[in-house]
Design an enzyme around this catalytic site. Sequence first.
Site, PDB file in Angstrom:
ATOM      1  N   GLY A  87      28.145 -23.452  17.690  1.00  0.00           N
ATOM      2  CA  GLY A  87      27.797 -24.764  18.046  1.00  0.00           C
ATOM      3  C   GLY A  87      28.613 -25.286  19.045  1.00  0.00           C
ATOM      4  O   GLY A  87      29.665 -24.821  19.360  1.00  0.00           O
TER       5      GLY A  87
ATOM      6  N   ILE B 233      35.408 -29.505   7.865  1.00  0.00           N
ATOM      7  CA  ILE B 233      35.509 -30.429   9.040  1.00  0.00           C
ATOM      8  C   ILE B 233      34.489 -31.579   8.886  1.00  0.00           C
ATOM      9  O   ILE B 233      34.712 -32.689   9.033  1.00  0.00           O
ATOM     10  CB  ILE B 233      35.873 -29.775  10.157  1.00  0.00           C
TER      11      ILE B 233
ATOM     12  N   GLU C 220      31.601 -34.264   9.226  1.00  0.00           N
ATOM     13  CA  GLU C 220      31.726 -35.798   8.816  1.00  0.00           C
ATOM     14  C   GLU C 220      30.333 -36.354   8.663  1.00  0.00           C
ATOM     15  O   GLU C 220      29.431 -35.747   9.114  1.00  0.00           O
ATOM     16  CB  GLU C 220      32.255 -36.478  10.177  1.00  0.00           C
TER      17      GLU C 220
ATOM     18  N   GLU D  44      45.772 -44.478   2.541  1.00  0.00           N
ATOM     19  CA  GLU D  44      45.039 -45.550   3.050  1.00  0.00           C
ATOM     20  C   GLU D  44      44.382 -46.409   1.734  1.00  0.00           C
ATOM     21  O   GLU D  44      44.289 -45.762   0.777  1.00  0.00           O
ATOM     22  CB  GLU D  44      44.309 -45.428   4.386  1.00  0.00           C
TER      23      GLU D  44
ATOM     24  N   HIS E   3      30.616 -54.122 -10.990  1.00  0.00           N
ATOM     25  CA  HIS E   3      31.701 -54.201 -11.955  1.00  0.00           C
ATOM     26  C   HIS E   3      32.215 -52.931 -12.378  1.00  0.00           C
ATOM     27  O   HIS E   3      33.563 -52.510 -12.471  1.00  0.00           O
ATOM     28  CB  HIS E   3      31.027 -54.774 -13.341  1.00  0.00           C
TER      29      HIS E   3
END
Lengths: 376, 304
Positions: free
Chosen positions: B18, B111, B113, B222, B260
Amino acid sequence: MDLYEHQARELFEEHGISVPRAEVTDSPKEAREIARRLGGRVVVKAQVKTGGRGKAGGVRLAADPAAAELTARQILGMDIKGHTVGRAMLAQPVDIENEFYVSYVLDRAAGRFLAIASAEGGMEIEEVAATRPEAVARIPVDPAEGVTSARAAEIADAAGLPPQAVDVLVRLWQVLVREDALLVEVNPLVRTKEGRILALDGKVALDDNARFRQARWGADDTGHDDPLEAAAAAKGLNYVKLDGEVGIIGNGAGLVMSTLDVVAGCGARPANFLDIGGGAGAQVMADGLSVILSDPAVKSVFVNVFGGITACDAVADGIVQALETVRLTKPLVVRLDGNNAARGRAVLDEHAHPLVQQVTTMDGAAARAAELATTA
Amino acid sequence: MAIYLTKESTVLVQGMTGGEGMKHTRRMLTAGTNVVGGVNPRKAGRTVDFDVPQCLKGLGGAPRAVPVFGSVADGMRATGADVTVVFVPPAFAKAAVVEAADAGIGLAVVITEGIPVHDSVAFTAYAEAKGTRIVGPNCPGLITPGQSNAGIIPADITKPGRIGLVSKSGTLTYQLMYELRDIGFSTCVGIGGDPVVGTTHIDCLAAFQDDPDTELIVLIGEIGGDAEERAAAYIREHVTKPVVGYIAGFTAPEGKTMGHAGAIVSGSSGTAAAKKEALEAVGVSVGSTPTETAKLVLARLEGR
């Protein structure tokens, strides 16, 4: 994406979980008709994607259809924690014997879904969890096996739920899996005085990554109340509006978050989050700049790009091309670092746009952008 | 030495044919990675020629014809590959990882995403049972500079050295790799920012602690979840090497609430401030900017 209560209720019903009879409307007149159909006395519930609506007056009992119309008129258009109520759900009231809590939620640390259940449901489940953790059962679910009847019986038993809850637990798991949800919560799950088990209120959060195979909850609700966010979303930009004066463009979510922090550390407030991704090409740069410059609160713009896979000279070319299509109205501070940084900086120097200035370090550039915004 | 990836690693690329797969396979070859094959059932038996810069011949790079295999198992049988890098689209990623785990590969670097979380939950559990380590998904991969690069991390911004780095974020990883290029890195692992990942901060801390080539560890986190708080608890008990941290997201808007149930599970607010505090409490120096973090690394190394 979070669903509204009425959408969650619809999903529960489709998967065979009993729910009170209810209908949704955005019109007080129709509310009267609905109340009549439901037998007169109804609970009118504001449909908002936030908690605490009961305390805010968004859930009220109406004794008859006329009262339902009046109540709907009061609730529709109400503001609950910044959310405007667009629709109300009218539901048949239920005589409650007991209230329980059940949910499946992603346990990030374990990388598994977790069943959480308690015989003490209702509004204060967080408090129960904090003060008496033994009253809340937490049972991890093996993804290959799922929640079978045996597993559900184990969960119900651990939480002290009645045997009829086992079937609800199995069906609720099916909701989670078939709808690609990250959270399904029923609070409260009630036993009525007649002994029926009903899901009285629910919350469902769907996985945005699964949209390609879950077409149902589509474009009708992108969740962008802010016009700038809507404009950015239309251009395919990953933009979040914030309440500040320094516009931010960067590549990579982590670096952009870091940029917001560094600008804030310099005494200014970031106006937005905008991640233009690794490529940082001319078109996305132009789109990003035009969205940011259309924000009247913005006083300066900080472009913070690390040249990795796309080297700095290519990024600088992109900025120059973007400035040919976007009229710059605010000072622009550019920090380019990484591969071919010197060449990239030379490209911008050569272009010599009067409103563009370069600072080579991220901290220095953030300070410059903050200074420009606060003295402007 | 290094962790997870060395010059001995032999690498397959699932989705090599690809667009992204082609671009990054070339980059991996250029960085010296021993890419021994691609996997694509519809293109099995072909070879793909990659034009790799001559100057890197010494590192194992050279113009290379890379064969395409019909399955991971075929590729492993033919080449002895022990690592796979997955570039296939989200809808097919789960099947690709399950295939790699069934073939018995040691390391799968995902990899891709945008993989649905239910799929990530399923394949990380499956791979764990099969003994396959997963890095990612939604990650830049990992690099052992000068030896091998499995993923999309730019190889030319740093050099080999004695810092180990583990990070949720791609570009922050690159920023720190670049700022500390004069000292260099043993291995940098981008574990990915998705809610569910195969390899965690803690896995990497444990591996770096045991790696004789790593003198100091940089941990980048993060907002969201409680992985950094858990890492802090692990550091207190098990890590004797110096650790320098950086957390992004002090001013980021709050993510969507998970009701909650979310708060109950994590037992933590997930804020950047909470994470910084947890790390500092166990002796980790936490920088307030990436540049300050790099300076803290230099200070800790000089102080040794």
